[in-house]
Design a protein around this motif. Sequence first.
Motif, PDB file in Angstrom:
ATOM      1  N   ASN A 152      40.058  54.608  50.183  1.00 50.08           N
ATOM      2  CA  ASN A 152      40.382  53.540  49.230  1.00 50.08           C
ATOM      3  C   ASN A 152      41.798  53.013  49.466  1.00 50.08           C
ATOM      4  OD1 ASN A 152      37.892  53.656  47.972  1.00 50.08           O
ATOM      5  ND2 ASN A 152      38.590  54.948  46.282  1.00 50.08           N
TER       6      ASN A 152
ATOM      7  N   THR B 164      42.535  49.187  50.636  1.00 47.83           N
ATOM      8  CA  THR B 164      43.413  48.387  49.781  1.00 47.83           C
ATOM      9  C   THR B 164      44.570  47.815  50.587  1.00 47.83           C
ATOM     10  OG1 THR B 164      42.836  49.649  47.821  1.00 47.83           O
ATOM     11  CG2 THR B 164      44.923  48.452  47.757  1.00 47.83           C
TER      12      THR B 164
ATOM     13  N   LEU C 298      40.684  44.705  43.301  1.00 47.29           N
ATOM     14  CA  LEU C 298      39.783  45.839  43.548  1.00 47.29           C
ATOM     15  C   LEU C 298      38.407  45.592  42.945  1.00 47.29           C
ATOM     16  CD1 LEU C 298      42.183  48.893  42.953  1.00 47.29           C
ATOM     17  CD2 LEU C 298      41.532  47.825  45.126  1.00 47.29           C
ATOM     18  N   ASN C 299      38.374  44.923  41.807  1.00 45.87           N
ATOM     19  CA  ASN C 299      37.087  44.580  41.207  1.00 45.87           C
ATOM     20  C   ASN C 299      36.283  43.678  42.138  1.00 45.87           C
ATOM     21  OD1 ASN C 299      35.001  44.271  39.337  1.00 45.87           O
ATOM     22  ND2 ASN C 299      36.019  42.582  38.292  1.00 45.87           N
TER      23      ASN C 299
ATOM     24  N   GLN D  22      34.660  45.943  44.976  1.00 46.28           N
ATOM     25  CA  GLN D  22      34.141  47.244  44.549  1.00 46.28           C
ATOM     26  C   GLN D  22      33.079  47.802  45.480  1.00 46.28           C
ATOM     27  OE1 GLN D  22      33.362  48.883  40.519  1.00 46.28           O
ATOM     28  NE2 GLN D  22      33.719  46.770  39.868  1.00 46.28           N
ATOM     29  N   ASP D  23      32.263  46.919  46.046  1.00 44.60           N
ATOM     30  CA  ASP D  23      31.169  47.388  46.885  1.00 44.60           C
ATOM     31  C   ASP D  23      31.674  48.055  48.171  1.00 44.60           C
ATOM     32  OD1 ASP D  23      31.974  44.616  47.442  1.00 44.60           O
ATOM     33  OD2 ASP D  23      30.524  44.723  49.070  1.00 44.60           O
TER      34      ASP D  23
ATOM     35  N   ALA E 195      33.922  53.763  44.535  1.00 46.44           N
ATOM     36  CA  ALA E 195      34.193  53.487  43.127  1.00 46.44           C
ATOM     37  C   ALA E 195      34.113  54.727  42.261  1.00 46.44           C
ATOM     38  CB  ALA E 195      33.219  52.426  42.606  1.00 46.44           C
TER      39      ALA E 195
ATOM     40  N   GLY F  61      36.050  52.785  39.669  1.00 47.25           N
ATOM     41  CA  GLY F  61      35.128  51.717  39.293  1.00 47.25           C
ATOM     42  C   GLY F  61      35.211  51.383  37.821  1.00 47.25           C
TER      43      GLY F  61
ATOM     44  N   VAL G 106      38.488  49.361  36.948  1.00 47.03           N
ATOM     45  CA  VAL G 106      38.647  47.948  37.341  1.00 47.03           C
ATOM     46  C   VAL G 106      37.458  47.088  36.923  1.00 47.03           C
ATOM     47  CG1 VAL G 106      40.050  48.666  39.299  1.00 47.03           C
ATOM     48  CG2 VAL G 106      37.608  48.212  39.668  1.00 47.03           C
ATOM     49  N   ALA G 107      36.492  47.667  36.222  1.00 46.74           N
ATOM     50  CA  ALA G 107      35.223  46.983  35.961  1.00 46.74           C
ATOM     51  C   ALA G 107      35.386  45.652  35.238  1.00 46.74           C
ATOM     52  CB  ALA G 107      34.294  47.897  35.170  1.00 46.74           C
TER      53      ALA G 107
END
Length: 584
Positions: free
Chosen positions: A273, A277, A341-342, A345-346, A350, A361, A364-365
């Motif tokens: 991650n 990022t 990040l949202n 997400q895929d 997450a 996940g 940041v949803a």
Amino acid sequence: MNLEFVSRLTSSDRDPSRLRSARWFAPDDMRSFGHRSRLKGMGFDDVDFKDRPVVAILNTWSELNTCHSHFKNRADEVRRGILQAGGFPVEVPVMSLGEMLMKPTTMLYRNLLAMEVEEVLRCHPIDAAVLMGGCDKTVPAMLMGAISADIPSIFFPAGPMLKARWKNVTLGSGSDAWKYWDERLAGNLCDKDWKGIENCIGRSAGTCMTMGTASTMACVTEAMGMSLPGAACTPSVVADHSRLATQTGRHAVEMAWANWKPSDILDEKSIDNGVMTSLAIGGSTNAIVHLIAIAGRLEQTLTLERFDELSQTTPVLADIRPGGQFLMEDFFDAGGLPALLNRMQDLLHADSKTVLGGTLGEQVADCDVIDDQVIRTRENPVSEAGGTCVLRGNLAPSGCVIKALAANPDLLSHRGPAVVFDNYPDMKARIHDPELDVTSDSVIILRSAGPLGAPGFPEWGMLPIPKKLLQEGIRDMVRISDARMSGTSYGTCVLHIAPESAAGGPLALVRTGDMIEIDVPKRRIHWDVDEDEAARRKAEIKLPDVVPPRGYGQLYAKHVTQADVGCDFDFLTGRSPGEEPGIH
């Protein structure tokens, strides 16, 4: 940005006998009497510390660290949050690594700060820690130390400074300093204007407001789950940053009661991650070295191949300088890292954990992008992939890197004759000589700039363009070194050549006039010399003695690893043995 968050660590199980600090303060014996009585000698009473989590504020404030000049106030605000949550705050100063004023480079001291953080956390009665950092190397150093000590820890970033203005131009620290220096050398900028830029480019306290190493690592830390959501992009001097400090202090108390440690949060998925990022924000090439070192503290192996593999599938979504148009304040206003990040997400893991006790996940949803120009859609990325690339070849058998996003696309496939400088003083003395045999097709090479050779692996990699070429209008060339490059820098600069020249790498053998080729799409770097000639030169070369006669420099030279494996000390990988110090 809404900095509210939901912690999943809140628990009614608050047995003070389970606190780590209870070993120091709870027993009815002579040693604990001494611990308690000396706290009282500083003016504390039983109500201050009895049955309360001890939360250390590890503060890297210094009047010689420009990025952290506001940390005196922020430490008080962190303290307020700890008190609000019923903890006992203790401020513990640790080494401050200020990128602007420390020489030859803060990278020489990253591992020293990591050692200090680890030992400070282990040897004191500390139940949780707030890690206050921000300037480039403080972020990875504090994470590395906290991971090895494995005591509940949460990172509080310094935050980027505000946007700067000069006349009608928005300035970005670092990036525009390079840009306007070139214009001055080319004769296009007068002394008065240069002074005007000097007076305003550092707008406030805080880290560079471009996507330099400081903001890159702050974003990486948040994506790895080690800071509160939104922390990475919050500007240093806005009210949100003060509230963030207090919230961080409050949450550190919850982490202490839950004994929520780095080992509960970080793993191989967290590292991925962090890498993705860094790529999606067009981050600093320095993140590669730091993430490899952080992974090593987790007893994980992050390879350059893994970084490049993720680079080829991760779009660049943040349109931020030096690889884009905007600045960190714009990123914050556009929704910040949680919104970015949202949007990806895929691609992320997450289900990775965070300091809040939930998953990335979940964190940041509900975070929406406010400005699609600053945080691009997946259908309109800054770059579909490959913002940072790893090259290999006979000039860099262990690999090297290039930030393709910040390079001239016309130079990503290039072949030209080398112009070699043996070290930085040699380059400084000759680079602007009108008689230097150099053209825009030349490949400028600097050696003796790596972890051992410089020493310390300084940010010399954005090698200067000769003045005579600047005056001809040239603004980019292929430049190759075993140095690093500031995250605020740009250009077609190949970095982190490994092994470095001082360790006997092929870069030590290159001579002016040798043909050098880079092919970024094919991930290739090639030195056009036959094997017999290379062997003859290797037999003739005498490597420099890079081990100082005493002190930390000697320890560093004997134990630092090469760029491709993170430049950590070879005896510091992994966590501590887990044994608590004896109290006798």
